[in-house]
Motif scaffolding. Structure first.
Motif, PDB file in Angstrom:
ATOM      1  N   GLY A 197       0.807  -1.207   0.000  1.00  0.00           N
ATOM      2  CA  GLY A 197       0.000   0.000   0.000  1.00  0.00           C
ATOM      3  C   GLY A 197       0.837   1.252   0.000  1.00  0.00           C
ATOM      4  N   ALA A 198       0.268   2.333   0.546  1.00  0.00           N
ATOM      5  CA  ALA A 198       0.921   3.634   0.609  1.00  0.00           C
ATOM      6  C   ALA A 198       0.277   4.425   1.743  1.00  0.00           C
ATOM      7  CB  ALA A 198       0.768   4.377  -0.719  1.00  0.00           C
ATOM      8  N   PRO A 199       0.970   5.448   2.245  1.00  0.00           N
ATOM      9  CA  PRO A 199       0.402   6.223   3.353  1.00  0.00           C
ATOM     10  C   PRO A 199      -0.974   6.807   3.074  1.00  0.00           C
ATOM     11  CG  PRO A 199       2.731   6.704   3.124  1.00  0.00           C
ATOM     12  CD  PRO A 199       2.360   5.849   1.940  1.00  0.00           C
ATOM     13  N   ASN A 200      -1.286   7.053   1.809  1.00  0.00           N
ATOM     14  CA  ASN A 200      -2.598   7.633   1.475  1.00  0.00           C
ATOM     15  C   ASN A 200      -3.645   6.590   1.106  1.00  0.00           C
ATOM     16  OD1 ASN A 200      -1.462   6.866  -0.964  1.00  0.00           O
ATOM     17  ND2 ASN A 200      -2.273   8.620  -2.090  1.00  0.00           N
TER      18      ASN A 200
ATOM     19  N   PHE B  41      -5.433  -6.363   5.277  1.00  0.00           N
ATOM     20  CA  PHE B  41      -6.046  -6.107   3.965  1.00  0.00           C
ATOM     21  C   PHE B  41      -6.014  -7.342   3.078  1.00  0.00           C
ATOM     22  CE2 PHE B  41      -1.581  -5.645   3.191  1.00  0.00           C
ATOM     23  CZ  PHE B  41      -1.402  -6.115   1.905  1.00  0.00           C
ATOM     24  N   HIS B  42      -5.033  -8.226   3.293  1.00  0.00           N
ATOM     25  CA  HIS B  42      -4.835  -9.382   2.419  1.00  0.00           C
ATOM     26  C   HIS B  42      -5.990 -10.377   2.479  1.00  0.00           C
ATOM     27  CE1 HIS B  42      -3.753 -10.838   6.332  1.00  0.00           C
ATOM     28  NE2 HIS B  42      -3.607 -12.060   5.886  1.00  0.00           N
ATOM     29  N   VAL B  43      -6.798 -10.306   3.546  1.00  0.00           N
ATOM     30  CA  VAL B  43      -7.940 -11.211   3.666  1.00  0.00           C
ATOM     31  C   VAL B  43      -9.078 -10.785   2.749  1.00  0.00           C
ATOM     32  CG1 VAL B  43      -9.596 -12.222   5.297  1.00  0.00           C
ATOM     33  CG2 VAL B  43      -7.262 -11.741   6.036  1.00  0.00           C
ATOM     34  N   ASN B  44      -9.097  -9.522   2.357  1.00  0.00           N
ATOM     35  CA  ASN B  44     -10.110  -9.006   1.438  1.00  0.00           C
ATOM     36  C   ASN B  44      -9.677  -9.320   0.012  1.00  0.00           C
ATOM     37  OD1 ASN B  44     -12.027  -7.677  -0.021  1.00  0.00           O
ATOM     38  ND2 ASN B  44     -11.646  -5.651   0.862  1.00  0.00           N
TER      39      ASN B  44
ATOM     40  N   GLU C   8      -4.375  -5.517  -4.351  1.00  0.00           N
ATOM     41  CA  GLU C   8      -3.206  -5.584  -3.473  1.00  0.00           C
ATOM     42  C   GLU C   8      -3.198  -6.862  -2.647  1.00  0.00           C
ATOM     43  OE1 GLU C   8      -3.871  -1.359  -4.585  1.00  0.00           O
ATOM     44  OE2 GLU C   8      -5.167  -2.985  -3.857  1.00  0.00           O
ATOM     45  N   ALA C   9      -4.387  -7.375  -2.326  1.00  0.00           N
ATOM     46  CA  ALA C   9      -4.461  -8.651  -1.621  1.00  0.00           C
ATOM     47  C   ALA C   9      -3.942  -9.774  -2.512  1.00  0.00           C
ATOM     48  CB  ALA C   9      -5.885  -8.937  -1.177  1.00  0.00           C
ATOM     49  N   LYS C  10      -4.325  -9.754  -3.779  1.00  0.00           N
ATOM     50  CA  LYS C  10      -3.830 -10.760  -4.715  1.00  0.00           C
ATOM     51  C   LYS C  10      -2.318 -10.694  -4.816  1.00  0.00           C
ATOM     52  CE  LYS C  10      -4.197 -12.488  -9.447  1.00  0.00           C
ATOM     53  NZ  LYS C  10      -2.740 -12.674  -9.577  1.00  0.00           N
ATOM     54  N   LEU C  11      -1.775  -9.495  -4.924  1.00  0.00           N
ATOM     55  CA  LEU C  11      -0.325  -9.332  -5.017  1.00  0.00           C
ATOM     56  C   LEU C  11       0.356  -9.886  -3.772  1.00  0.00           C
ATOM     57  CD1 LEU C  11       2.267  -8.177  -6.268  1.00  0.00           C
ATOM     58  CD2 LEU C  11       1.689  -5.985  -5.188  1.00  0.00           C
TER      59      LEU C  11
END
Length: 301
Positions: free
Chosen positions: A266-269, A277-280, A285-288
């Motif tokens: 991710g990123a600060p923003n 987040f990876h569970v979603n 980004e979860a896929k990555l």
């Protein structure tokens, strides 16, 4: 029940209600993939629903393959295999058998109940691997948030005989080849320094004598990590409130000569790329992240 304990139980109840709402909303459009051959609600221990597990694999798999054991998060007081089923099935689609476990939650069940259940689940795997396309020589533990704490704690017990003796565990005859530590807390001792951390006190028990030698030895995970600890994928995100835990854990593992990587996503923003987040699995980004983690595991299986 005195007012202090009642207040803690009310806090836990409110968290359970809130988190269940958001988890249900996160997964409301997801369905079980068509090419799955799943086993549901298998009993692995004596504690009813708390000792159930699911096993997921793709329908084309008919022999033992590397297996991920998922230890769910939820601040030690919330969560279940149901909340993690779509995430775990997504891991199975990457070429693994996945064991998704329930364990006893606090404050109804105190430390080390969850660790006892994890050991029982791994013991079940040892005895029944051949029935479910599980390769007990190629196990991987994954956990997030409190589940990452439990995964690291159990991995330390599993790989350090002196630490295991404190618990009286009979360690199963399996091999844990790697661990995935996602958005976790890794130093329980820091929680003891914060009297306002009600959730951790819910986990260990408000009446626990934290100065007793037995408790201090059992709760001290980091000092009991040896070079035999499994290779570790340490993950967090820029908007994860537990981000400060990731780098010190990675540094400790490397200092012990343990193979490890650290990934911050991710990123600060990006508020949506936050804690666990990876569970979603709706998120790119979860896929990555999950691809990266599974690719790390493949190096050791």
């Amino acid at each position: 029940m005195n007012e202090e304990k009642k207040s803690l139980q009310e806090t836990v109840s409110e968290l359970r209600t809130k988190w269940a709402y958001y988890d249900k909303k996160r997964d409301e459009k997801l369905i079980v993939p068509e090419n799955m051959a799943n086993f549901y609600d298998i009993s692995y221990g004596p504690h009813g629903e708390s000792n159930l597990l699911d096993i997921y694999k793709t329908s084309d798999v008919n022999q033992a393959q590397a297996t991920i054991v998922n230890i769910h998060g939820g601040a030690w007081v919330y969560g279940s295999k149901e909340v993690y089923k779509f995430y775990c099935m997504s891991l199975a689609l990457r070429g693994f058998t996945v064991v998704n476990i329930n364990y006893r939650l606090a404050p109804e069940n105190l430390f080390p109940s969850a660790l006892e259940d994890i050991n029982s689940a791994i013991t079940f795997i040892e005895k029944h691997a051949g029935e479910y396309c599980i390769d007990k020589e190629k196990l991987v533990l994954v956990g997030d948030s409190a589940g990452a704490q439990l995964a690291s704690h159990y991995a330390a017990i599993f790989t350090n005989p002196d630490f295991a003796k404190l618990y009286g565990f009979t360690i199963p005859n399996v091999k844990i080849k790697a661990v995935g530590l996602n958005c976790g807390i890794y130093d329980p001792n820091t929680r003891l320094q914060n009297d306002l951390d009600d959730i951790f006190w819910a986990y260990i028990g408000q009446n626990t004598d934290i100065k007793s030698k037995d408790f201090q030895q059992k709760i001290d995970v980091l000092s009991n990590i040896t070079p035999d600890f499994p290779p570790a994928f340490v993950m967090s995100s820029h908007r994860d409130f537990l981000l400060p835990q990731a780098q010190p854990m990675y540094d400790l593992l490397k200092s012990k000569g343990i193979e490890a990587v650290i990934k911050i996503y991710g990123a600060p923003n990006r508020k949506d790329i936050g804690h666990v987040f990876h569970v979603n699995i709706n998120l790119p980004e979860a896929k990555l992240c999950n691809d990266d983690e599974c690719n790390f595991f493949r190096k050791f299986i």
